[in-house]
Design a protein around this motif. Structure first.
Motif, short mmCIF file in Angstrom:
data_model
loop_
_atom_site.label_atom_id
_atom_site.label_comp_id
_atom_site.label_asym_id
_atom_site.label_seq_id
_atom_site.Cartn_x
_atom_site.Cartn_y
_atom_site.Cartn_z
N VAL A 162 18.53 -37.40 -19.66
CA VAL A 162 18.27 -35.97 -19.53
C VAL A 162 16.86 -35.76 -20.05
O VAL A 162 16.61 -35.85 -21.26
N LEU A 163 15.92 -35.50 -19.15
CA LEU A 163 14.51 -35.34 -19.52
C LEU A 163 14.20 -33.85 -19.59
O LEU A 163 14.19 -33.16 -18.58
N HIS A 166 8.39 -29.21 -19.77
CA HIS A 166 7.78 -28.14 -18.98
C HIS A 166 6.64 -28.71 -18.14
O HIS A 166 5.87 -27.96 -17.56
N ASP A 167 6.55 -30.04 -18.08
CA ASP A 167 5.50 -30.72 -17.35
C ASP A 167 5.96 -30.99 -15.92
O ASP A 167 6.84 -31.81 -15.68
N LEU A 168 5.36 -30.29 -14.96
CA LEU A 168 5.78 -30.44 -13.57
C LEU A 168 5.50 -31.85 -13.05
O LEU A 168 6.25 -32.37 -12.23
N SER A 174 9.79 -38.48 -12.41
CA SER A 174 10.96 -39.13 -12.96
C SER A 174 12.30 -38.50 -12.58
O SER A 174 13.33 -39.17 -12.69
N ALA A 175 12.32 -37.24 -12.21
CA ALA A 175 13.60 -36.55 -12.07
C ALA A 175 14.26 -36.83 -10.72
O ALA A 175 13.58 -36.98 -9.70
N SER A 176 15.58 -36.89 -10.72
CA SER A 176 16.35 -36.97 -9.47
C SER A 176 16.98 -35.63 -9.13
O SER A 176 17.20 -35.32 -7.97
N GLY A 184 16.93 -17.39 -20.64
CA GLY A 184 18.36 -17.40 -20.89
C GLY A 184 19.22 -17.64 -19.67
O GLY A 184 20.45 -17.59 -19.78
N ARG A 185 18.62 -17.90 -18.53
CA ARG A 185 19.39 -18.18 -17.31
C ARG A 185 19.00 -19.54 -16.77
O ARG A 185 17.94 -20.07 -17.10
N SER A 186 19.84 -20.11 -15.93
CA SER A 186 19.56 -21.43 -15.37
C SER A 186 19.80 -21.42 -13.88
O SER A 186 20.67 -20.71 -13.36
N TRP A 187 19.00 -22.20 -13.18
CA TRP A 187 19.14 -22.40 -11.75
C TRP A 187 19.07 -23.89 -11.47
O TRP A 187 18.24 -24.59 -12.03
N SER A 188 19.97 -24.39 -10.62
CA SER A 188 19.91 -25.80 -10.25
C SER A 188 19.27 -25.89 -8.89
O SER A 188 19.61 -25.13 -7.98
N GLY A 189 18.32 -26.80 -8.75
CA GLY A 189 17.56 -26.91 -7.51
C GLY A 189 17.79 -28.23 -6.81
O GLY A 189 18.55 -29.08 -7.25
N ALA A 190 17.09 -28.40 -5.71
CA ALA A 190 17.19 -29.61 -4.92
C ALA A 190 16.41 -30.74 -5.59
O ALA A 190 15.66 -30.51 -6.54
N PRO A 191 16.57 -31.98 -5.11
CA PRO A 191 15.79 -33.09 -5.66
C PRO A 191 14.30 -32.79 -5.57
O PRO A 191 13.83 -32.27 -4.56
N PRO A 192 13.52 -33.11 -6.60
CA PRO A 192 12.12 -32.73 -6.62
C PRO A 192 11.30 -33.32 -5.49
O PRO A 192 10.38 -32.69 -5.00
N ARG A 193 11.62 -34.54 -5.03
CA ARG A 193 10.84 -35.12 -3.95
C ARG A 193 10.98 -34.32 -2.66
O ARG A 193 10.05 -34.18 -1.89
#
Length: 247
Positions: A162-163, A166-168, A174-176, A184-193
């Motif tokens: 779990v990385l 705030h570094d894009l 590294s992220a999948s 205070g809210r969260s959003w889950s997005g698609a794979p960064p690539r």
């Protein structure tokens, strides 16, 4: 990922059981984990390890590297005769020479201290590493090397990582999967690539890259806010094309 003050470190501390969440539950491979680390079994405590942002503060300045790595090895019940060999093996795993084993944290560079922190976490034989801004205090070259080390550990040891950052650029490298935390809210997005292929004009990833000029720019409770075009000098490398609020 998210801007400073968005709750990333609090979320990390919740995952390892150092901060009690207000709601929800934490599970690992289908097994529910107690919110308080003191109520987790020894195996569960070892399974999720935190690598903190402050590499100096995470280490005892009076202890040598050998002492810092010996404690978790002994806590696993390993015999004392095996410890010296395992210490050298752990240092090699994080690409540090065995000659550093007798040094104390003040005698190490920032990158070396962060690698010692990683070695100490690996001494617990974890299944998940929670890395909280592990490259934020390092220069670009050393930070890139640490990210490469995390990729290597994930590949060779089968670790979950779990990385938190705030570094894009680190996310793109590294992220999948990406979870964006903001106000205070969260959003889950698609794979960064995949996200890199679009313009991403509604990207929460660049909320903190572009200054707000109006109060109306605050996000609506039911939807992430639009992202205005960022100046060329701070153009984000990653933009999430679309996101959905996590229920």
């Amino acid at each position: 990922m998210g801007p400073s003050g968005s709750g990333k470190t609090t979320l990390a501390r919740c995952l390892v059981g150092l901060h009690r969440p207000a709601g929800g539950e934490i599970s690992l491979e289908g097994t529910r984990l107690a919110p308080d680390v003191r109520r987790r079994t020894p195996d569960q405590r070892r399974a999720v390890q935190l690598v903190a942002q402050d590499s100096m503060g995470a280490l005892n300045p009076r202890e040598t590297v050998t002492a810092a790595l010996t404690r978790p090895l002994r806590a696993r019940g390993l015999p004392r005769t095996r410890v010296p060999g395992l210490v050298a093996e752990l240092l090699g795993r994080v690409h540090l020479p065995a000659s550093l084993a007798d040094r104390r944290p003040p005698a190490l560079s920032g990158g070396e201290r962060q690698r010692v922190n990683l070695a100490r976490a690996l001494a617990c034989a974890p299944r998940v590493l929670v890395c909280d801004e592990v490259t934020s205090a390092l220069d670009a070259e050393i930070g890139e090397a640490v990210l490469g080390l995390l990729d290597e550990l994930r590949r060779d040891l089968g670790l979950g990582v779990v990385l938190i950052t705030h570094d894009l650029a680190a996310v793109a490298r590294s992220a999948s999967r990406v979870l964006v935390v903001h106000e205070g809210r969260s959003w889950s997005g698609a794979p960064p690539r995949r996200c890199c292929r679009g313009r991403g004009t509604t990207s929460p990833a660049c909320w903190w890259s572009t200054p707000r000029t109006r109060a109306s720019a605050r996000p609506r409770p039911d939807h992430p806010p639009p992202c205005p075009a960022a100046p060329v000098r701070c153009q984000p490398r990653v933009r999430l094309r679309s996101c959905q609020k996590r229920e």
